[in-house]
Design an enzyme around this catalytic site. Structure first.
Site, PDB file in Angstrom:
ATOM      1  CD  GLU A 120      -3.007  -1.288   2.161  1.00 47.01           C
ATOM      2  OE1 GLU A 120      -4.119  -1.699   2.489  1.00 47.01           O
ATOM      3  OE2 GLU A 120      -2.036  -0.739   3.230  1.00 47.01           O
ATOM      4  CG  HIS A 243      -8.762   5.982   2.470  1.00 48.11           C
ATOM      5  ND1 HIS A 243      -8.707   6.732   1.262  1.00 48.11           N
ATOM      6  CD2 HIS A 243      -8.109   6.226   2.993  1.00 48.11           C
ATOM      7  CE1 HIS A 243      -8.770   5.120   0.555  1.00 48.11           C
ATOM      8  NE2 HIS A 243      -7.863   3.995   1.995  1.00 48.11           N
ATOM      9  NE  ARG A 289      -4.412   5.332   3.554  1.00 46.64           N
ATOM     10  CZ  ARG A 289      -4.730   5.246   4.601  1.00 46.64           C
ATOM     11  NH1 ARG A 289      -5.063   5.029   5.579  1.00 46.64           N
ATOM     12  NH2 ARG A 289      -5.037   3.438   3.976  1.00 46.64           N
ATOM     13  CG  HIS A 350      -9.416   7.331   6.439  1.00 49.72           C
ATOM     14  ND1 HIS A 350     -10.206   6.335   5.950  1.00 49.72           N
ATOM     15  CD2 HIS A 350      -8.151   6.564   6.401  1.00 49.72           C
ATOM     16  CE1 HIS A 350     -10.160   4.392   6.372  1.00 49.72           C
ATOM     17  NE2 HIS A 350      -8.888   4.666   6.850  1.00 49.72           N
ATOM     18  NE  ARG A 385      -4.276   5.802   9.383  1.00 53.81           N
ATOM     19  CZ  ARG A 385      -4.126   4.656   8.801  1.00 53.81           C
ATOM     20  NH1 ARG A 385      -3.968   3.648   8.543  1.00 53.81           N
ATOM     21  NH2 ARG A 385      -5.396   5.204   8.289  1.00 53.81           N
TER      22      ARG A 385
END
Length: 549
Positions: A120, A243, A289, A350, A385
């Site tokens: 990811e 997100h 992100r 998110h 994060r």
């Protein structure tokens, strides 16, 4: 009539962090676990991606640490990162031992099956173990089954904490200590008393403060707000992760398109079919992100577009259906066949990277009060994060807090006698519209003024509105019986103020905090956490703390 429940440890929250902690404790003491709704309802249930951990021989602890530090934009605490990453493999094996059915793939060459690892955004290796695209559901249902089977764990569904009870609030001498909480039993519509030697906040984040979010309705910042009112410091609330890819459809409420779609080759495209991420970062779709969300926001505003598109239709249909069965089925419900066409997506709030300040054992500023999971600020996430480090944090710190509590069980006395909740001077509300209107207003101005891109002027506007709403809600709270919606609104408006004040304090752009007035990162000074300290006990005493009205 007020009911009193006594336990050794009260866990407020029933997600991955709370249940991991409860199972760590259960062989040693009595544990009460509160869930705001059904026991599985919460952000953990909806986590699609997986758990990041070093499980591949070609990967390394140092690489996972380096990736996390890089994604955190200079604000991660290196000790917290290494502490978490080093415990990742054991956390995953603990889940496997407790029945979590992670996805396997055939290794070939007669080696049999092994666990499938995906990659990811922000990760340099495949290190995300998952259960198809419904990892949170697999973890949550497995842990709930284990908790239900343990005689020392009592689960209380449809119970929402109103506020913490501390010895300082009660006017008792000695060090301030948390001794329980007032809790609304939603079924009985009555506030009960939960006493405990230790209290743990595992309440999740606060993304419901924004109009558009991937989170369920339970993500209202309850633990952060309660800890602040009790006297705990709060850190880094300006870092709200959006997100990049939530399904864009008027009826697709809060449906997230897992980052693993991009990890497996999904491409982001403009309405005309043109790719754009390479213009913003050399990692393109696999950038962290914050970068991807800002890029999408920029392109949508530049073009006046309602959404962008995520396209993985160039992959074989069988591959997509096998790896993303939940996303595939959900998109079909809304008329999108992701094996044949791009999916419309937009960013949505998110994850709350800040929270209640803790140490590496989950301990807060108040004795016997712990915070774990998304409600806590451990230093792991920094200014952004990295994908799938959240479930990892829940598991690692749930276990760490449990070990610390077990070591102290014999040293902490049972709580003293506590006063029942007093609602003798309040009445039932005949103006619920006040709650619903304020709820809507709060989430709209937070989205407009404190979203992906901020400015001094926008933050000033937001703070004025937040303080006005606080006054209205305080007055309402003081005169009417509490309800679930009122409790959540009271907590959200407090968290909104903390987010705004934190954003105003940061005179730079870093990670998830991007402001037009300070578009560059401050490289002249060492990066610092934004730490907010609550009012003094004297000032708090004059406020409406949520013990007795």
């Amino acid at each position: 009539m007020t009911q009193t429940t006594d336990s050794d440890v009260l866990v407020i929250g029933s997600g991955a962090a709370g249940l991991r902690l409860a199972l760590e404790l259960a062989d040693h003491c009595r544990v009460a676990v509160l869930a705001k709704g059904p026991i599985t309802e919460g952000s953990s249930l909806y986590a699609q991606g997986g758990v990041s951990a070093v499980l591949d021989p070609e990967d390394s602890i140092d690489s996972h640490v380096a990736d996390t530090l890089d994604a955190g934009a200079g604000l991660c605490h290196p000790d917290a990162v290494r502490f978490t990453v080093e415990r990742g493999p054991d956390a995953v094996h603990w889940l496997i031992d407790h029945g979590v059915p992670f996805t396997r793939e055939h290794a070939g060459s007669g080696d049999g099956d092994h666990f499938h690892l995906t990659r990811e955004g922000g990760h340099s290796h495949r290190r995300v173990i998952h259960a198809a695209d419904a990892t949170g559901a697999a973890i949550e249902t497995s842990l709930v089954a284990c908790a239900r089977a343990h005689p020392n764990i009592t689960l209380f569904e449809n119970h929402i904490a109103v506020d913490l009870i501390t010895t300082a609030k009660l006017g008792l001498s000695g060090p301030n200590r948390c001794v329980g909480a007032y809790v609304l039993d939603r079924g009985r519509a009555h506030v009960d008393l939960f006493r405990a030697r230790f209290v743990v906040l595992a309440t999740g984040g606060a993304s419901k403060v924004y109009l558009y979010t991937s989170n369920p309705d339970t993500a209202s910042g309850d633990g952060i707000a309660m800890a602040w009112r009790a006297g705990c410091r709060i850190a880094n609330m300006e870092f709200n992760q959006f997100h990049p890819t939530c399904l864009y459809h008027p009826h697709a409420k809060s449906f997230l398109i897992t980052e693993a779609v991009r990890g497996e080759g999904g491409l982001l495209k403009l309405p005309n079919g043109e790719r754009f991420m390479h213009k913003f970062d050399t990692r393109a779709e696999l950038a962290p992100r914050d970068i991807v969300a800002r890029a999408i926001d920029h392109e949508m505003k530049r073009l006046g577009a309602e959404c962008v598109y995520l396209d993985i239709s160039h992959k074989p249909a069988a591959f997509i259906q096998e790896h993303f069965p939940t996303v595939y089925a959900r998109c079909l419900e809304f008329g999108y066949d992701m094996t044949r066409q791009p999916i419309p997506v937009v960013p949505a709030a998110h994850y709350t990277c800040g929270g209640v300040m803790t140490d590496l054992h989950g301990r807060t500023d108040i004795d016997c009060l712990y915070a774990i999971g998304e409600a806590a600020h451990t230093g792991l996430h920094g200014a952004n994060r990295m994908a799938s480090n959240s479930l990892l944090e829940c598991l690692v710190f749930g276990q760490a807090a449990g070990v610390d509590i077990v070591a102290k069980l014999n040293d902490v006395a049972p709580p003293p006698a506590l006063p029942a909740w007093d609602e003798s001077r309040v009445t039932d509300s005949d103006e619920e519209v006040v709650v619903s209107h304020n709820w809507d207003e709060l989430r709209r101005f937070m989205w407009d003024y404190v979203g992906i891109v901020r400015s001094n002027k926008r933050l000033e506007r937001a703070l004025r509105r937040a303080l006005l709403l606080q006054h209205e809600i305080h007055e309402y709270y003081s005169n009417f019986r509490v309800t679930n919606d009122l409790i959540e609104l009271r907590n959200l408006v407090q968290v909104a103020e903390l987010i705004i004040r934190s954003a105003q304090s940061r005179k730079e752009s870093r990670g998830l905090h991007y402001t037009l007035d300070y578009p560059d990162t401050d490289t002249a000074h060492p990066p610092q956490d934004t730490v907010l300290t609550p009012p003094t006990p004297e000032a708090r005493h004059s406020m409406a703390w949520a013990g007795n009205h």
